[in-house]
Write an enzyme that holds these catalytic residues in place. Structure first.
Site, PDB file in Angstrom:
ATOM      1  CG  MET A   1      14.148 -10.382 -31.476  1.00 39.54           C
ATOM      2  SD  MET A   1      14.270  -9.013 -30.330  1.00 39.54           S
ATOM      3  CE  MET A   1      12.660  -8.784 -29.706  1.00 39.54           C
ATOM      4  CE  LYS A   2      18.812 -16.306 -29.991  1.00 34.05           C
ATOM      5  NZ  LYS A   2      20.024 -16.067 -29.276  1.00 34.05           N
TER       6      LYS A   2
END
Lengths: 243, 514
Positions: free
Chosen positions: A123-124
């Protein structure tokens, strides 16, 4: 035709450095110079030559190359053309595909270095560019490190994934090529290759290499998650509209 | 150079770490694993492989009818009944003979039969330690940071050439990187090996070959060159045992690395790790913990408190295994994005914070890897800033960064350039850290406070939930691992009341339930 540029057009200036397994002496410097001459270089200067261990010498060489390349004949299309934003990718998938695209990623074979696949999927993301897990349009399965080709193909079949991202960081003794090839061959053998997008990634991967290995795309150093997301979304939305 | 840090917060972090590890150590005391038992057989002198290449320690332990009693009991009974040596018993088992029922042999007799072999194993460990101490006294190392490089050709003989060359170029510690698949093998490969991927197999013979080469170069250079390998993966205790016998000086050994990054079962890891560290304590081996892995898989600025929290947890586990501070190579790494403005200040803050919180630990500082690219020229500069941070903050074990980090396992010339870089920076700035003062309340000090309070926050969350629950919830590195999942879980078992491990009994550290 293009030649390397040092400080003057067409001067052909190149630098190289290497180690020879010999003790340093003036003869070693001369050996380094002659080696560069044998490479086809001219005006060779061995600007640094010294012992770095018993029986090993290190050299820095400047020289000129007579070689030149016709750039206009080279074909090496990038898979990362004109990336879209996350919102644009999600929008494209929603409108043209109408469901989430399933993406499975893994470091295949014995490779345990997930830094690349994590940068693309987590996600990051990477360098402020969100990873595929953050997109509305993707359902992401990050299988992690040391996934056998058999396990990855079984997973892809069972989950009916739309795209496989295979990552290889370790390249020692050609292990990356062997693993990429094994994956492509197994997908062919199981008759699932045509049903999905097959994408290779890793610091030494190029789009050209990936094409030679039978992949749909290859992403190398500096790739951002949005490059990969754009490629998958464009290719699969085109495929969806053709159906 | 000194940070003003909140000593109450440091003490609080230590007591939280104790609350986190004590229940785990209690769990560990009630369990053993196949690899712990195999390590016991190796320490009793069992070595070699059968006709199929399966190691005899595996054959012997796999033949146990009741592993919960411990292999020592079965081995002692077999010695008492047959008068054979442990090696002969293992060979007989490999040839198809069953092990005798240990219940048939009186307790005193089986213990007595094994005694001399246990004593001989411990004596070999102590002798190796004695040799190291004597060599270090006679051939003192250069002052820290101790320059550490890796060799990783896959071929132990090429590794030997590279190691000797690196020592001549200034390396003080050589690590032989393992083949990437080895951590998942449930046996230790045998003999000298010349094939491997991303590294060279850890085998007892490879340890011997490298130790002999480094001893020779140590004598020639007049300074002792240390040898490092990896006590991680499914054979952690066997590697610790073998390393103790063959006089390795350091071992990579992290409390949670295998769980999070190799999907090895957490129960297996904790049990294996405790016995490994007990062995390390006895053999004088310095452990290197793996906090750098939190930084390579996620943002290094965000993860800084996780690194410090992990250092506290590793310290607490190590103490309970009897390791003194001087053998705790707690890890950190220089992984902040080079484009971040004042990133260097954050690196200095974190490195100095660890130095002050763990003043007697030989801190292990890992080089930039995540942001290294094919631009070797910039990479060499980033490595120089890392070298400066290390010497300023008095790190102890310094893993030299390679300009070709992102490209290939190091060439011989790459190592020489990396060592030259480190030696230049550490010489020209040798006393820099002792000559400057950190601005009170300035950005470095503020960052240190932020990291410390972040670590306390993490530790208190983990202490509340329990470490196993926290790992199941994905608290560390965003990875979730179930307590009964992962590799090697089937090799964990409960100790029966009559369980016997004469080595664990002889070593320091916690061995029974509190």
């Amino acid at each position: 035709m293009v030649r390397p540029y040092g400080d003057t057009h067409d001067d052909g200036a190149v630098q190289l450095s290497f180690t020879l397994p010999i003790a340093w002496s003036e003869a070693a410097d001369e050996a380094a110079r002659q080696l560069a001459v044998k490479m086809g270089l001219t005006e060779v200067s061995v600007v640094e030559g010294r012992a770095i261990a018993a029986g090993f010498s290190f050299f820095v060489v400047y020289a000129r190359t007579p070689a030149a390349i016709e750039v206009s004949t080279i074909r090496a299309p990038s898979a990362a053309d004109a990336p879209l934003s996350m919102e644009q990718v999600d929008d494209l998938i929603a409108k043209r595909v109408g469901r989430k695209l399933k993406v499975a990623g893994a470091c295949i074979g014995t490779d345990a270095h997930t830094v690349g696949i994590d940068a693309i999927l987590n996600m990051k993301g990477y360098k402020g560019d969100y990873g595929l897990e953050r997109y509305q349009g993707f359902e992401v399965f990050n299988l992690g490190s040391q996934i056998s080709v058999e396990d990855l193909v079984r997973f892809a079949r069972e989950r009916d994934v739309d795209a496989i991202l295979a990552s290889q960081v370790v390249t020692q003794k050609g292990s990356d090529i062997a693993n990429f090839t094994a994956l492509a061959e197994l997908l062919e053998a199981e008759n699932v290759r045509e049903r999905l997008l097959l994408i290779a990634g890793g610091p030494r991967v190029t789009n050209l290499l990936a094409a030679e290995l039978g992949y749909d795309a290859g992403f190398g150093r500096g790739t951002l998650p949005s490059d990969v997301a754009t490629f998958i979304a464009r290719r699969l939305s085109d495929a969806a509209s053709r159906r | 150079m000194e940070l003003r840090i909140d000593q109450n917060a440091v003490a609080g972090a230590r007591s939280l770490a104790a609350a986190i590890v004590d229940p785990i150590v209690d769990f560990v005391a009630g369990h053993s694993t196949l690899s712990v038992e195999r390590a016991v057989t190796r320490l009793c002198g069992v070595d070699g492989v059968d006709g199929e290449g399966v190691p005899l320690p595996n054959r012997l332990v796999d033949a146990l009818a009741r592993p919960g009693l411990g292999v020592a009991r079965a081995l002692g009974a077999a010695l008492a009944e047959t008068g054979r040596s442990p090696q002969q018993v293992a060979e007989a088992v490999a040839a198809g003979e069953p092990l005798p029922d240990p219940e048939r042999t009186p307790e005193g007799a089986l213990r007595a039969a094994l005694r001399s072999h246990v004593d001989a194993g411990l004596a070999r460990i102590d002798a190796a330690r004695g040799t190291r101490d004597a060599m270090l006294a006679r051939l003192p190392q250069d002052e820290p940071p101790l320059l550490y490089v890796i060799v990783a050709s896959g071929n132990i003989y090429e590794d030997r050439t590279a190691a000797v060359a690196a020592a001549e170029a200034g390396a003080q510690i050589i690590a032989v990187i393992r083949s990437t698949a080895q951590s998942l093998l449930d046996y230790v490969p045998y003999g000298a090996t010349t094939e491997g991927f991303g590294g060279t197999y850890a085998t007892q013979e490879n340890f011997r070959i490298m130790r002999a080469a480094l001893d020779e170069i140590s004598e020639r250079l007049g300074r002792y060159v240390m040898l490092t390998n990896y006590a991680s993966g499914l054979c952690m205790p066997e590697i610790a045992a073998t390393a103790a016998l063959e006089r390795l000086d350091m071992l990579l050994n992290d409390s949670m690395y295998g769980i999070l990054f190799r999907d090895i079962n957490m129960q297996r890891t904790f049990v294996d790790q405790h016995f490994s560290r007990q062995l390390n304590a006895r053999s004088g081996i310095v452990i290197n913990t793996g906090e750098d892995n939190y930084l390579t898989t996620a943002d290094a600025v965000e993860q800084a408190p996780a690194v410090l929290a992990s250092q506290f947890v590793n310290e607490a586990f190590a103490r309970r295994a009897g390791l003194p501070d001087a053998q705790m190579g707690l890890g950190d790494a220089y992984e902040i994005d080079p484009d971040l403005r004042d990133g260097f200040l954050l690196q200095v803050a974190q490195a100095q914070l660890a130095r002050q919180i763990f003043p007697n630990a030989p801190l292990k500082y890992m080089p930039p890897t995540k942001h290294m690219t094919g631009n070797i020229f910039k990479g060499h500069l980033i490595d120089a800033m890392f070298n400066l941070t290390s010497v300023m903050t008095h790190q102890t074990i310094h893993l030299c960064g390679m300009l070709t980090e992102a490209i290939h396992t190091p060439f011989l010339g790459d190592r020489a350039l990396a060592l030259e870089n480190a030696r230049y920076v550490m010489n020209t700035a040798r006393s820099f850290g002792d000559e400057i003062e950190i601005k009170p309340g300035g950005r470095i000090e503020q960052r240190a406070h932020e990291v410390l309070s972040g670590a306390v926050h993490i530790l208190s969350g983990v202490a509340q939930r329990g470490l196993m629950n926290a790992i199941e919830d994905g608290t560390f590195a965003d990875v979730r691992r179930p307590r009964d999942g992962g590799r090697g879980y089937d090799g964990v078992f409960v100790k029966e009341a009559a369980y016997w491990n004469p080595f664990a009994d002889a070593l320091g550290g916690v061995t029974v339930r509190a």
